[in-house]
Design a protein around this motif. Sequence first.
Motif, PDB file in Angstrom:
ATOM      1  N   ALA A  70       0.797  -1.220   0.000  1.00 19.58           N
ATOM      2  CA  ALA A  70       0.000   0.000   0.000  1.00 19.58           C
ATOM      3  C   ALA A  70       0.831   1.273   0.000  1.00 19.58           C
ATOM      4  CB  ALA A  70      -0.935   0.012   1.209  1.00 19.58           C
ATOM      5  N   GLN A  71       2.120   1.170   0.309  1.00 24.31           N
ATOM      6  CA  GLN A  71       2.961   2.363   0.278  1.00 24.31           C
ATOM      7  C   GLN A  71       4.177   2.080  -0.606  1.00 24.31           C
ATOM      8  OE1 GLN A  71       6.180   2.190   1.940  1.00 24.31           O
ATOM      9  NE2 GLN A  71       5.666   0.035   2.272  1.00 24.31           N
ATOM     10  N   PRO A  72       4.796   3.121  -1.142  1.00 27.14           N
ATOM     11  CA  PRO A  72       5.748   2.929  -2.246  1.00 27.14           C
ATOM     12  C   PRO A  72       7.202   2.706  -1.872  1.00 27.14           C
ATOM     13  CG  PRO A  72       5.268   5.245  -1.975  1.00 27.14           C
ATOM     14  CD  PRO A  72       4.440   4.533  -0.953  1.00 27.14           C
ATOM     15  N   LEU A  73       7.565   2.807  -0.590  1.00 30.27           N
ATOM     16  CA  LEU A  73       8.988   2.819  -0.270  1.00 30.27           C
ATOM     17  C   LEU A  73       9.564   1.514   0.254  1.00 30.27           C
ATOM     18  CD1 LEU A  73       9.616   6.315   1.347  1.00 30.27           C
ATOM     19  CD2 LEU A  73      10.017   5.572  -0.995  1.00 30.27           C
ATOM     20  N   TYR A  74       8.804   0.757   1.058  1.00 29.52           N
ATOM     21  CA  TYR A  74       9.390  -0.354   1.791  1.00 29.52           C
ATOM     22  C   TYR A  74       8.679  -1.667   1.502  1.00 29.52           C
ATOM     23  CZ  TYR A  74      11.491   3.519   4.317  1.00 29.52           C
ATOM     24  OH  TYR A  74      12.181   4.655   4.633  1.00 29.52           O
ATOM     25  N   GLY A  75       9.496  -2.727   1.388  1.00 30.66           N
ATOM     26  CA  GLY A  75       8.969  -4.059   1.149  1.00 30.66           C
ATOM     27  C   GLY A  75       8.563  -4.736   2.447  1.00 30.66           C
ATOM     28  N   GLN A  76       8.129  -6.021   2.307  1.00 29.34           N
ATOM     29  CA  GLN A  76       7.564  -6.729   3.458  1.00 29.34           C
ATOM     30  C   GLN A  76       8.548  -6.851   4.614  1.00 29.34           C
ATOM     31  OE1 GLN A  76       5.240 -10.343   2.784  1.00 29.34           O
ATOM     32  NE2 GLN A  76       5.163  -9.852   0.605  1.00 29.34           N
ATOM     33  N   GLN A  77       9.783  -7.217   4.321  1.00 25.41           N
ATOM     34  CA  GLN A  77      10.742  -7.413   5.404  1.00 25.41           C
ATOM     35  C   GLN A  77      11.018  -6.112   6.136  1.00 25.41           C
ATOM     36  OE1 GLN A  77      11.873 -10.391   6.525  1.00 25.41           O
ATOM     37  NE2 GLN A  77      12.644  -9.132   8.217  1.00 25.41           N
ATOM     38  N   ALA A  78      11.148  -5.010   5.375  1.00 27.92           N
ATOM     39  CA  ALA A  78      11.389  -3.705   6.003  1.00 27.92           C
ATOM     40  C   ALA A  78      10.183  -3.279   6.841  1.00 27.92           C
ATOM     41  CB  ALA A  78      11.694  -2.657   4.938  1.00 27.92           C
ATOM     42  N   VAL A  79       8.980  -3.530   6.331  1.00 25.83           N
ATOM     43  CA  VAL A  79       7.770  -3.178   7.078  1.00 25.83           C
ATOM     44  C   VAL A  79       7.680  -4.010   8.349  1.00 25.83           C
ATOM     45  CG1 VAL A  79       5.247  -3.280   7.049  1.00 25.83           C
ATOM     46  CG2 VAL A  79       6.477  -2.348   5.093  1.00 25.83           C
ATOM     47  N   ARG A  80       7.976  -5.304   8.233  1.00 28.58           N
ATOM     48  CA  ARG A  80       7.920  -6.177   9.410  1.00 28.58           C
ATOM     49  C   ARG A  80       8.902  -5.690  10.487  1.00 28.58           C
ATOM     50  NH1 ARG A  80       8.520 -10.368   6.782  1.00 28.58           N
ATOM     51  NH2 ARG A  80       6.292 -10.830   6.491  1.00 28.58           N
ATOM     52  N   SER A  81      10.098  -5.320  10.079  1.00 27.06           N
ATOM     53  CA  SER A  81      11.087  -4.818  11.033  1.00 27.06           C
ATOM     54  C   SER A  81      10.637  -3.491  11.640  1.00 27.06           C
ATOM     55  CB  SER A  81      12.440  -4.625  10.335  1.00 27.06           C
ATOM     56  OG  SER A  81      12.937  -5.852   9.845  1.00 27.06           O
ATOM     57  N   ALA A  82      10.039  -2.632  10.801  1.00 25.40           N
ATOM     58  CA  ALA A  82       9.568  -1.341  11.296  1.00 25.40           C
ATOM     59  C   ALA A  82       8.432  -1.513  12.298  1.00 25.40           C
ATOM     60  CB  ALA A  82       9.116  -0.462  10.126  1.00 25.40           C
ATOM     61  N   LEU A  83       7.530  -2.458  12.067  1.00 28.14           N
ATOM     62  CA  LEU A  83       6.440  -2.714  13.015  1.00 28.14           C
ATOM     63  C   LEU A  83       6.993  -3.180  14.361  1.00 28.14           C
ATOM     64  CD1 LEU A  83       3.804  -4.463  10.712  1.00 28.14           C
ATOM     65  CD2 LEU A  83       3.754  -2.124  11.585  1.00 28.14           C
ATOM     66  N   ASN A  84       8.030  -4.003  14.295  1.00 32.79           N
ATOM     67  CA  ASN A  84       8.668  -4.435  15.547  1.00 32.79           C
ATOM     68  C   ASN A  84       9.245  -3.241  16.314  1.00 32.79           C
ATOM     69  OD1 ASN A  84       8.043  -7.082  14.952  1.00 32.79           O
ATOM     70  ND2 ASN A  84      10.047  -7.537  14.064  1.00 32.79           N
ATOM     71  N   GLU A  85       9.887  -2.323  15.557  1.00 30.06           N
ATOM     72  CA  GLU A  85      10.477  -1.147  16.199  1.00 30.06           C
ATOM     73  C   GLU A  85       9.397  -0.220  16.754  1.00 30.06           C
ATOM     74  OE1 GLU A  85      13.591  -0.573  16.892  1.00 30.06           O
ATOM     75  OE2 GLU A  85      14.107  -2.517  16.013  1.00 30.06           O
ATOM     76  N   LEU A  86       8.285  -0.103  16.041  1.00 30.51           N
ATOM     77  CA  LEU A  86       7.181   0.724  16.539  1.00 30.51           C
ATOM     78  C   LEU A  86       6.582   0.131  17.806  1.00 30.51           C
ATOM     79  CD1 LEU A  86       5.431   1.679  13.175  1.00 30.51           C
ATOM     80  CD2 LEU A  86       6.757   3.179  14.676  1.00 30.51           C
ATOM     81  N   GLY A  87       6.567  -1.202  17.878  1.00 29.10           N
ATOM     82  CA  GLY A  87       6.117  -1.843  19.115  1.00 29.10           C
ATOM     83  C   GLY A  87       7.064  -1.551  20.258  1.00 29.10           C
ATOM     84  N   ARG A  88       8.362  -1.661  20.015  1.00 23.73           N
ATOM     85  CA  ARG A  88       9.330  -1.385  21.075  1.00 23.73           C
ATOM     86  C   ARG A  88       9.281   0.075  21.514  1.00 23.73           C
ATOM     87  NH1 ARG A  88      12.498  -5.775  18.787  1.00 23.73           N
ATOM     88  NH2 ARG A  88      13.141  -4.539  16.985  1.00 23.73           N
ATOM     89  N   ALA A  89       8.942   0.971  20.563  1.00 20.87           N
ATOM     90  CA  ALA A  89       8.864   2.394  20.891  1.00 20.87           C
ATOM     91  C   ALA A  89       7.592   2.753  21.645  1.00 20.87           C
ATOM     92  CB  ALA A  89       8.954   3.225  19.611  1.00 20.87           C
ATOM     93  N   GLY A  90       6.620   1.824  21.722  1.00 14.43           N
ATOM     94  CA  GLY A  90       5.412   2.069  22.488  1.00 14.43           C
ATOM     95  C   GLY A  90       4.220   2.551  21.691  1.00 14.43           C
ATOM     96  N   HIS A  91       4.277   2.467  20.367  1.00 15.36           N
ATOM     97  CA  HIS A  91       3.156   2.927  19.535  1.00 15.36           C
ATOM     98  C   HIS A  91       2.211   1.801  19.134  1.00 15.36           C
ATOM     99  CE1 HIS A  91       4.644   7.003  18.892  1.00 15.36           C
ATOM    100  NE2 HIS A  91       5.856   6.491  18.763  1.00 15.36           N
TER     101      HIS A  91
END
Length: 297
Positions: A70-91
């Motif tokens: 749905a967005q133009p910059l990041y693939g599945q692996q990058a999104v999966r890693s980013a979601l993990n980081e957003l969880g660790r950040a408390g969002h």
Amino acid sequence: MAYENSNAALPAPAAHPMAKPGYGKRSAPDQQRAKPGDFQHLPPREAYLASFIDQLPENAAMDAKTLAKAQPLYGQQAVRSALNELGRAGHLRRVRRRIPPAEGETGTRWVFHTFWSRPARDDEWWAGTLEGDVTPPEVETKAVVADVPPPSEAYDTLARLGLRDPRLALSAADCAALEELACEWLARGTSPDQLSQVLVAGLPDQVHSPRAFLRRRLVDRMPPERAVPTPAREPRPLMECTDCGVPGRVEALPGGLCRACRGRGRDLDHAPTWAQILQVQARVEQMRAAVRAPQRA
């Protein structure tokens, strides 16, 4: 444009699919009003995706595959890693909850949600909030995400705006919808970096709909068309006299000869021929002979 309900979800990026019943995004309670810098504490990738997720409506699909498409910059692996980081950040927190079987059903039913909080929360807050959460009824909505062709320079410029300012995070469909306007800017001599600077300059405190905001700015600030340069006229050619080589304009050398050489040519045309010279010499000799004849008598 301001929203009457400041707690309502921001408009979703176009064509983002909704999750199946029992899945998808859930906004955590006590959301603060969106403001600039909500995600500036995050790295660029996470800030971009956080701003994108923040715009999604309730029950939007939150799996890595859908978010990557749905967005133009990041693939599945990058999104999966980013979601993990957003969880660790408390969002963000993912929750699986068991639902008692409905009448006429057997077995255990599970629902899966991704809870989202615009402000970062600590583990204690999440634990207390999720314990008291009640799952609302689900509404199934189907949507299709179109495949995105290889990105053009204009598309890529639009896609990266969210990295410069998360308020302008666009979906793949948003970029495709605005691509033609951005292409026109580039065709009129604007560089990709100049286009980005124009689009991110002087943003309001809140951008409720990045796609609509950028469309308005692309239209209103469109640079003028490039002026077609008038081809430089070639200098008029200079001829040379065929005889002496003196240069001159075409009209000054009729027949390819300058005035002096044309004059010499006319003199030569009137010069006596060799036969005429011999006739004159013979006539002169006759006259001389006639003069001498009486003296001998």
